[in-house]
Design a protein around this motif. Structure first.
Motif, PDB file in Angstrom:
ATOM      1  N   TYR A 142    -104.478 -26.880  36.382  1.00 50.04           N
ATOM      2  CA  TYR A 142    -103.471 -26.407  35.277  1.00 50.04           C
ATOM      3  C   TYR A 142    -102.072 -27.223  35.618  1.00 50.04           C
ATOM      4  N   LEU A 143    -101.719 -27.218  36.810  1.00 52.32           N
ATOM      5  CA  LEU A 143    -100.387 -27.858  37.186  1.00 52.32           C
ATOM      6  C   LEU A 143    -100.675 -29.267  37.176  1.00 52.32           C
ATOM      7  N   GLY A 144    -102.034 -30.020  37.258  1.00 49.14           N
ATOM      8  CA  GLY A 144    -101.831 -31.323  36.994  1.00 49.14           C
ATOM      9  C   GLY A 144    -101.618 -31.604  35.490  1.00 49.14           C
ATOM     10  N   CYS A 145    -102.447 -30.719  34.763  1.00 45.19           N
ATOM     11  CA  CYS A 145    -102.605 -30.951  33.297  1.00 45.19           C
ATOM     12  C   CYS A 145    -101.095 -30.975  32.717  1.00 45.19           C
ATOM     13  N   GLY A 146    -100.037 -29.871  33.247  1.00 48.59           N
ATOM     14  CA  GLY A 146     -98.761 -29.857  32.842  1.00 48.59           C
ATOM     15  C   GLY A 146     -97.677 -31.028  33.243  1.00 48.59           C
ATOM     16  N   PHE A 147     -98.124 -31.461  34.582  1.00 46.80           N
ATOM     17  CA  PHE A 147     -97.412 -32.533  35.001  1.00 46.80           C
ATOM     18  C   PHE A 147     -97.824 -33.787  34.322  1.00 46.80           C
ATOM     19  N   GLY A 148     -98.900 -34.113  33.961  1.00 49.85           N
ATOM     20  CA  GLY A 148     -99.168 -35.412  33.171  1.00 49.85           C
ATOM     21  C   GLY A 148     -98.866 -35.225  31.804  1.00 49.85           C
ATOM     22  N   ALA A 149     -98.776 -33.879  31.116  1.00 50.77           N
ATOM     23  CA  ALA A 149     -98.242 -33.744  29.818  1.00 50.77           C
ATOM     24  C   ALA A 149     -96.836 -34.276  29.711  1.00 50.77           C
ATOM     25  N   ILE A 150     -95.913 -33.423  30.841  1.00 49.52           N
ATOM     26  CA  ILE A 150     -94.668 -33.957  30.758  1.00 49.52           C
ATOM     27  C   ILE A 150     -94.278 -35.162  31.141  1.00 49.52           C
ATOM     28  N   VAL A 191    -102.699 -33.350  40.806  1.00 54.33           N
ATOM     29  CA  VAL A 191    -103.888 -32.460  40.803  1.00 54.33           C
ATOM     30  C   VAL A 191    -104.186 -32.580  42.285  1.00 54.33           C
ATOM     31  N   ASN A 192    -104.088 -33.854  42.997  1.00 51.91           N
ATOM     32  CA  ASN A 192    -104.770 -34.006  44.197  1.00 51.91           C
ATOM     33  C   ASN A 192    -103.821 -33.497  45.132  1.00 51.91           C
ATOM     34  N   MET A 193    -102.747 -32.862  44.839  1.00 50.69           N
ATOM     35  CA  MET A 193    -101.979 -31.951  45.860  1.00 50.69           C
ATOM     36  C   MET A 193    -102.686 -30.737  46.343  1.00 50.69           C
ATOM     37  N   PHE A 194    -103.809 -30.333  45.354  1.00 50.13           N
ATOM     38  CA  PHE A 194    -104.418 -29.059  45.750  1.00 50.13           C
ATOM     39  C   PHE A 194    -105.752 -29.115  45.736  1.00 50.13           C
ATOM     40  N   GLY A 195    -106.350 -30.538  46.322  1.00 42.09           N
ATOM     41  CA  GLY A 195    -107.618 -30.484  46.370  1.00 42.09           C
ATOM     42  C   GLY A 195    -108.034 -32.061  46.492  1.00 42.09           C
ATOM     43  N   SER A 196    -109.087 -32.407  46.920  1.00 41.45           N
ATOM     44  CA  SER A 196    -109.598 -33.796  46.842  1.00 41.45           C
ATOM     45  C   SER A 196    -110.471 -34.185  45.871  1.00 41.45           C
ATOM     46  N   PRO A 223    -101.853 -18.496  27.647  1.00 38.62           N
ATOM     47  CA  PRO A 223    -103.194 -18.160  27.598  1.00 38.62           C
ATOM     48  C   PRO A 223    -103.584 -17.165  28.323  1.00 38.62           C
ATOM     49  N   ALA A 224    -104.407 -16.034  28.254  1.00 37.34           N
ATOM     50  CA  ALA A 224    -104.871 -15.068  28.989  1.00 37.34           C
ATOM     51  C   ALA A 224    -105.459 -15.607  30.469  1.00 37.34           C
ATOM     52  N   GLY A 225    -106.291 -16.511  30.480  1.00 34.67           N
ATOM     53  CA  GLY A 225    -107.137 -17.026  31.277  1.00 34.67           C
ATOM     54  C   GLY A 225    -106.040 -17.560  32.296  1.00 34.67           C
ATOM     55  N   LEU A 226    -105.177 -18.530  31.834  1.00 35.76           N
ATOM     56  CA  LEU A 226    -104.237 -19.065  32.629  1.00 35.76           C
ATOM     57  C   LEU A 226    -103.327 -18.294  33.387  1.00 35.76           C
ATOM     58  N   ARG A 227    -102.722 -17.143  32.439  1.00 37.64           N
ATOM     59  CA  ARG A 227    -101.833 -16.335  32.996  1.00 37.64           C
ATOM     60  C   ARG A 227    -102.533 -15.459  34.233  1.00 37.64           C
ATOM     61  N   TYR A 228    -103.711 -14.956  34.121  1.00 33.80           N
ATOM     62  CA  TYR A 228    -104.409 -14.374  35.236  1.00 33.80           C
ATOM     63  C   TYR A 228    -104.673 -15.200  36.429  1.00 33.80           C
ATOM     64  N   ARG A 229    -105.133 -16.604  36.056  1.00 34.11           N
ATOM     65  CA  ARG A 229    -105.545 -17.338  37.436  1.00 34.11           C
ATOM     66  C   ARG A 229    -104.160 -17.435  38.119  1.00 34.11           C
ATOM     67  N   MET A 230    -103.066 -18.014  37.627  1.00 34.29           N
ATOM     68  CA  MET A 230    -101.853 -18.172  38.258  1.00 34.29           C
ATOM     69  C   MET A 230    -101.271 -17.000  39.108  1.00 34.29           C
ATOM     70  N   SER A 231    -101.317 -15.802  38.291  1.00 35.48           N
ATOM     71  CA  SER A 231    -100.800 -14.526  38.929  1.00 35.48           C
ATOM     72  C   SER A 231    -101.530 -14.067  39.935  1.00 35.48           C
ATOM     73  N   ILE A 243    -110.252 -27.309  30.649  1.00 33.02           N
ATOM     74  CA  ILE A 243    -109.394 -27.156  31.958  1.00 33.02           C
ATOM     75  C   ILE A 243    -109.371 -25.717  31.989  1.00 33.02           C
ATOM     76  N   MET A 244    -109.015 -24.969  30.801  1.00 30.98           N
ATOM     77  CA  MET A 244    -108.902 -23.428  30.892  1.00 30.98           C
ATOM     78  C   MET A 244    -110.007 -22.825  31.387  1.00 30.98           C
ATOM     79  N   VAL A 245    -111.110 -23.013  31.013  1.00 33.12           N
ATOM     80  CA  VAL A 245    -112.521 -22.594  31.427  1.00 33.12           C
ATOM     81  C   VAL A 245    -112.698 -22.952  32.908  1.00 33.12           C
ATOM     82  N   THR A 246    -112.051 -23.850  33.643  1.00 33.43           N
ATOM     83  CA  THR A 246    -112.323 -24.128  35.002  1.00 33.43           C
ATOM     84  C   THR A 246    -111.814 -23.018  35.760  1.00 33.43           C
ATOM     85  N   PHE A 247    -110.793 -22.526  35.188  1.00 35.01           N
ATOM     86  CA  PHE A 247    -109.726 -21.814  36.141  1.00 35.01           C
ATOM     87  C   PHE A 247    -109.140 -21.981  37.387  1.00 35.01           C
TER      88      PHE A 247
END
Length: 341
Positions: free
Chosen positions: A137-145, A305-310, A174-182, A128-132
């Motif tokens: 990212y949000l779907g992964c966090g929501f699923g984990a919670i 994840v479907n909130m931000f894409g099909s 993680p640097a990639g996550l931080r950069y992509r979200m920012s 998931i990280m390397v998909t940027f």
């Protein structure tokens, strides 16, 4: 369809009958899974095969980034699409499937063998990280919670505290996550603005415009929608954009097929969540319990994840969703018949 035929002629059928088939075909996998899975042995084989395939896809994505994408010139070229050839779709696939590993880890813990389930889960996380993909990212966090919520309220509280701590200390992410979200906020000098379009990057701003246009489209055609596949041709009449996707499954379903179609889809999701939860709390079989917990996490990840894409317009990704649906309902049937404890 009648409306679309008059509007676009026979080209409508020529252009959209195959995409419509690709959208509908995976639904038949639900019925295949429901009728093929009639005993625990078959259920175990199906789950194990799906987990192995998920791990292989994640490993390939991680290697692709390491060997080819790591030092790319820009972000777009760094993003890994993997076997789906599209980073956001790949991220959606991981969100759907990776929580099976977490479900088995939580269910079999503290058995030391459960620790081996963390390895493929972390490989998927790396995938998931390397998909940027911000949506992934949000779907992964929501699923984990969600997974921790169903497993233990203590774990859930710890997860919430961990998220708050990470938000307060983003340097630890993680640097990639931080950069992509920012990067969502394109111009930091405008951060004091009250208009989200002023501070969002071009990608996020375009999505906001598309969503507003899609909502206006739904208001005008609330019952039957504008017709399957016609969103790209109609959106320019509602928003100053030229896009082929609504970047939101719920909006494009309602816009193209009408609000009733969206309600039916949400009811299907609700039914699957309800049955997965029922199976999780009723069964004493650890394998089935772990499977139900993992699918619960994936379903809640899917909602986000479907909130931000099909992420259901790909046969390969939606196939996993419908197989999971058939698997859960088959397991519920076996439980009701006393075939599993």
């Amino acid at each position: 369809l009648i409306k679309c035929t008059f509007s676009y002629g026979s080209t409508y059928f020529e252009s959209f009958i195959i995409p419509l088939k690709r959208w509908l075909t995976p639904i038949f996998l639900y019925f295949i899974a429901l009728n093929v899975i009639r005993d625990k042995a078959t259920l175990k084989k199906v789950v194990i095969v799906m987990m192995i395939v998920t791990l292989i896809v994640a490993t390939m994505a991680s290697l692709d980034y390491l060997l080819e994408k790591q030092y790319a010139a820009n972000l777009d070229k760094s993003r890994v699409g993997g076997v789906f050839e599209q980073p956001n779709t790949l991220g959606g696939f991981f969100v759907y499937a990776m929580f099976l590993f977490l479900g088995f880890f939580f269910t079999y813990f503290p058995n030391y063998r459960s620790l081996f389930m963390l390895i493929p889960f972390l490989v998927c996380f790396r995938g998931i990280m390397v998909t940027f993909s911000r949506g992934a990212y949000l779907g992964c966090g929501f699923g984990a919670i969600a997974t921790t919520f169903f497993k233990s309220k203590i774990l859930f509280a710890a997860g919430i505290l961990l998220i708050i701590f990470a938000l307060l200390n983003p340097v630890l992410l993680p640097a990639g996550l931080r950069y992509r979200m920012s990067s969502t906020y394109g111009d930091q000098d405008k951060i004091i603005s009250f208009d989200v379009e002023d501070i969002a990057d071009k990608s996020a701003t375009r999505r906001i415009l598309i969503w507003r246009g899609a909502i206006d489209m739904i208001k005008e055609y609330p019952i039957f929608g504008v017709g399957y596949g016609l969103f790209p041709h109609m959106i320019s009449s509602y928003a100053a954009v030229n896009e082929s996707d609504a970047h939101n499954t719920y909006l494009i379903l309602a816009a193209e097929m009408g609000a009733p179609a969206l309600v039916i889809f949400l009811l299907i999701l609700l039914m699957l969540i309800k049955n997965s939860w029922w199976l999780y709390i009723k069964t004493q079989d650890r394998f089935v319990r772990a499977t139900a917990l993992g699918i619960l996490g994936g379903l809640f990840g899917l909602l986000m994840v479907n909130m931000f894409g099909s992420r259901l317009n790909s046969e390969e990704v939606s196939a996993y969703f419908w197989i999971f649906a058939g698997l859960i309902m088959a397991a519920v049937r076996m439980k009701q018949k006393g075939q599993i404890t």
